[in-house]
Write a protein that holds these residues in place. Sequence first.
Motif, PDB file in Angstrom:
ATOM      1  N   PHE A 195       0.795  -1.222   0.000  1.00  0.00           N
ATOM      2  CA  PHE A 195       0.000   0.000   0.000  1.00  0.00           C
ATOM      3  C   PHE A 195       0.833   1.280   0.000  1.00  0.00           C
ATOM      4  CE2 PHE A 195      -2.832  -3.256   1.638  1.00  0.00           C
ATOM      5  CZ  PHE A 195      -3.927  -3.065   0.814  1.00  0.00           C
ATOM      6  N   VAL A 196       2.105   1.210  -0.425  1.00  0.00           N
ATOM      7  CA  VAL A 196       2.844   2.455  -0.644  1.00  0.00           C
ATOM      8  C   VAL A 196       2.365   3.038  -1.970  1.00  0.00           C
ATOM      9  CG1 VAL A 196       4.914   1.832   0.676  1.00  0.00           C
ATOM     10  CG2 VAL A 196       4.759   1.239  -1.770  1.00  0.00           C
ATOM     11  N   ILE A 197       2.840   4.241  -2.284  1.00  0.00           N
ATOM     12  CA  ILE A 197       2.482   4.819  -3.576  1.00  0.00           C
ATOM     13  C   ILE A 197       3.411   4.214  -4.633  1.00  0.00           C
ATOM     14  CG2 ILE A 197       2.400   6.989  -4.891  1.00  0.00           C
ATOM     15  CD1 ILE A 197       1.624   8.311  -2.177  1.00  0.00           C
ATOM     16  N   PHE A 243      -3.874  -0.922  10.244  1.00  0.00           N
ATOM     17  CA  PHE A 243      -2.700  -0.319   9.606  1.00  0.00           C
ATOM     18  C   PHE A 243      -2.873  -0.093   8.098  1.00  0.00           C
ATOM     19  CE2 PHE A 243       1.269  -1.632   7.409  1.00  0.00           C
ATOM     20  CZ  PHE A 243       2.078  -0.572   7.760  1.00  0.00           C
ATOM     21  N   ARG A 244      -3.427  -1.090   7.411  1.00  0.00           N
ATOM     22  CA  ARG A 244      -3.553  -0.990   5.952  1.00  0.00           C
ATOM     23  C   ARG A 244      -4.385   0.215   5.530  1.00  0.00           C
ATOM     24  NH1 ARG A 244      -3.851  -6.319   2.652  1.00  0.00           N
ATOM     25  NH2 ARG A 244      -2.276  -7.546   3.704  1.00  0.00           N
ATOM     26  N   THR A 253      -2.186   3.369   5.141  1.00  0.00           N
ATOM     27  CA  THR A 253      -0.961   3.353   4.338  1.00  0.00           C
ATOM     28  C   THR A 253      -1.071   4.400   3.214  1.00  0.00           C
ATOM     29  OG1 THR A 253      -1.947   1.524   3.133  1.00  0.00           O
ATOM     30  CG2 THR A 253      -0.300   0.963   4.806  1.00  0.00           C
ATOM     31  N   PRO A 254       0.057   4.838   2.674  1.00  0.00           N
ATOM     32  CA  PRO A 254       0.028   5.946   1.705  1.00  0.00           C
ATOM     33  C   PRO A 254      -0.911   5.708   0.528  1.00  0.00           C
ATOM     34  CG  PRO A 254       2.291   5.405   2.302  1.00  0.00           C
ATOM     35  CD  PRO A 254       1.427   4.384   2.965  1.00  0.00           C
ATOM     36  N   GLY A 255      -0.887   4.508  -0.039  1.00  0.00           N
ATOM     37  CA  GLY A 255      -1.709   4.223  -1.219  1.00  0.00           C
ATOM     38  C   GLY A 255      -3.194   4.281  -0.905  1.00  0.00           C
ATOM     39  N   MET A 256      -3.585   3.750   0.258  1.00  0.00           N
ATOM     40  CA  MET A 256      -4.997   3.772   0.645  1.00  0.00           C
ATOM     41  C   MET A 256      -5.453   5.198   0.945  1.00  0.00           C
ATOM     42  SD  MET A 256      -6.328   0.739   0.514  1.00  0.00           S
ATOM     43  CE  MET A 256      -7.607   0.387   1.716  1.00  0.00           C
ATOM     44  N   LEU A 271      -4.298   7.957  -0.263  1.00  0.00           N
ATOM     45  CA  LEU A 271      -4.371   8.768  -1.479  1.00  0.00           C
ATOM     46  C   LEU A 271      -5.758   8.692  -2.129  1.00  0.00           C
ATOM     47  CD1 LEU A 271      -2.364  10.609  -2.836  1.00  0.00           C
ATOM     48  CD2 LEU A 271      -1.704   8.734  -4.353  1.00  0.00           C
ATOM     49  N   GLN A 299       5.624  19.420   5.455  1.00  0.00           N
ATOM     50  CA  GLN A 299       6.575  18.865   6.425  1.00  0.00           C
ATOM     51  C   GLN A 299       7.098  19.959   7.358  1.00  0.00           C
ATOM     52  OE1 GLN A 299       6.310  15.781   6.876  1.00  0.00           O
ATOM     53  NE2 GLN A 299       8.356  15.025   6.447  1.00  0.00           N
ATOM     54  N   PHE A 302       4.530   5.540  16.181  1.00  0.00           N
ATOM     55  CA  PHE A 302       4.522   6.570  15.130  1.00  0.00           C
ATOM     56  C   PHE A 302       3.095   6.790  14.652  1.00  0.00           C
ATOM     57  CE2 PHE A 302       4.974   8.026  10.728  1.00  0.00           C
ATOM     58  CZ  PHE A 302       5.890   9.052  10.892  1.00  0.00           C
ATOM     59  N   ASN A 362      -0.545   9.725   9.926  1.00  0.00           N
ATOM     60  CA  ASN A 362       0.360  10.762   9.385  1.00  0.00           C
ATOM     61  C   ASN A 362       0.112  11.059   7.910  1.00  0.00           C
ATOM     62  OD1 ASN A 362       2.891   9.529   7.709  1.00  0.00           O
ATOM     63  ND2 ASN A 362       2.166   8.037   9.197  1.00  0.00           N
ATOM     64  N   HIS A 363      -0.157  10.034   7.123  1.00  0.00           N
ATOM     65  CA  HIS A 363      -0.347  10.278   5.686  1.00  0.00           C
ATOM     66  C   HIS A 363      -1.665  11.005   5.419  1.00  0.00           C
ATOM     67  CE1 HIS A 363       3.216   8.051   4.649  1.00  0.00           C
ATOM     68  NE2 HIS A 363       2.805   7.038   5.397  1.00  0.00           N
ATOM     69  N   ARG A 379      -1.194  14.690   6.369  1.00  0.00           N
ATOM     70  CA  ARG A 379      -0.414  15.391   5.339  1.00  0.00           C
ATOM     71  C   ARG A 379      -1.240  15.630   4.075  1.00  0.00           C
ATOM     72  NH1 ARG A 379       5.425  13.079   6.787  1.00  0.00           N
ATOM     73  NH2 ARG A 379       4.391  11.086   6.853  1.00  0.00           N
TER      74      ARG A 379
END
Lengths: 106, 413
Positions: A74-76, B113-114, B117-120, B122, B289, B360, B364-365, B368
Amino acid sequence: MTKVTFIENNGNRIEAIAEVGQSLMQVAVNSGVSGISAECGGACACGTCHCYVVGNGLVTLPTPDGDEADMIEFVIDPKANSRLSCQIAITPDLDGLIVHIPASQT
Amino acid sequence: MPLTSSDQLSFDPLSQAFAADPYPTYAALRERAHPYYYEDVDTWMLTKMADVENVALDKTMLRGNDDVLTAAERKAQQRKMNWHDMPHHERFVQFNLLESEGDVHDRLRKLVFREFTPGMILKQRGAIQAFVDKLLAELVGQNEIDFVEDFASHIPGHIIGRMLGVPDEDCPQLRVWSENVVRFFNVGCDDNDKRIAEQATEDFYLYLLDLLKLRETAPHDDLLSRMLAQKQDGLMTEDELIATSMLILMAGHGSTIDVLGSGMHSLLKFPDQRIKLRDDPSLIKTAVQEMFRYEAPLPYFHRFATQDCTVGGQYFTAGTRFGLLYGAANRDPARFDAPDTFDVTRSPNRHVAFGGGTHFCLGNHLARLDMDVIFTTLNERFTDVQLVDARPEYKSGLSVRGPKSLQIAWKEV
């Protein structure tokens, strides 16, 4: 002595000498590689040390474990050669490793 | 440990002067050779980036100290912390992902967590943009607004509520409950605050129970339905599901509102930086940031040592409580060049506004992305933005940082 080459998204190459036992993320941070911010400090909790490993390094590395695999999915822009650099421990076998930094992290 | 003359340093985090500008105090603390003991809360304050990072990453440093206390000591501590007579607070606020450790923490974090994540995250961009556009359409006729109350305060809760599965019309109520639940943590919390906090926690709990019942018969594509499935599979208990939902909703509200306010304030205090960002919108990621580094919205978290240890060159015994002053570490000149300068191009920017290690910040994503969409949109649409009040009042205390209100005048392009 393990030589690692980071290739930033703008094509800039940074060659670093890594010590065995360091994480690849630590090597990148110490070398000032742009795009590896590794904000959680290596706890596999943020995904900001994502990178693409190319060449023989990918064969040499152990496959990602549960947490790393979850984050990579699930990273970009995930790819087959995606890794979290905080989870890669430097070994002598990794000499010559080439690592690309994703465009999303520049 | 003997006090030295330098322990006479004036450290009054409840003062108005500290709320107005905590950074000179942080600098004085950081310049000391060793950590500072803050007697009022029996805590050793860490302000150097190296010390803060080391403790945040140390797996023997925990959020709770249950492991080193007997049952009787735990009861006494609850009484001392003053939540011994708040059953819902104990059940859903004192226990959650943030306050747990080890296997329980890892299990609960993995279950959600999933989603963060950044992709989710977005995938939320369109929804954030649509909501920001709708809000602006309502505000655009006004020449002057309170950026915090009229604008920023509506956005994060709406987005996190939507992710969880809360109907849009209930999001304003969630904000009220969230703010009331955390009244317990207010500086100078009294019996009335406690009563309100406990009642809000119970109301919030009952609301989530009703929503879960609806999801049982008709699951949606949302986090609540997915957690419900995990509960049905025996992966989490109902109390854990409720506590996790409350934590996500509360964490998704206040701190993002605070950093939206302080971020806008920073841009207006440093107009050259605002122009730089406006002229080059591709700087938004480094600018966001820098907003987090410059004014960490949650500048203080604690950890307990579970083993004897050396921190900041000083020996401490197990049970010692450390204060991680992220806001101070983020201005450490050992890490950052010109740390008191707000620089939207700063890179690398390895700040600790989201904490570090296993705790952490999960969101955070999302935080942002909220900031990215909001400031990009404002920069596109408003060329002339001015501070109406040159010195906006900031919230007091050590645990939060953000303007109470931020009056601005603006003109659309």
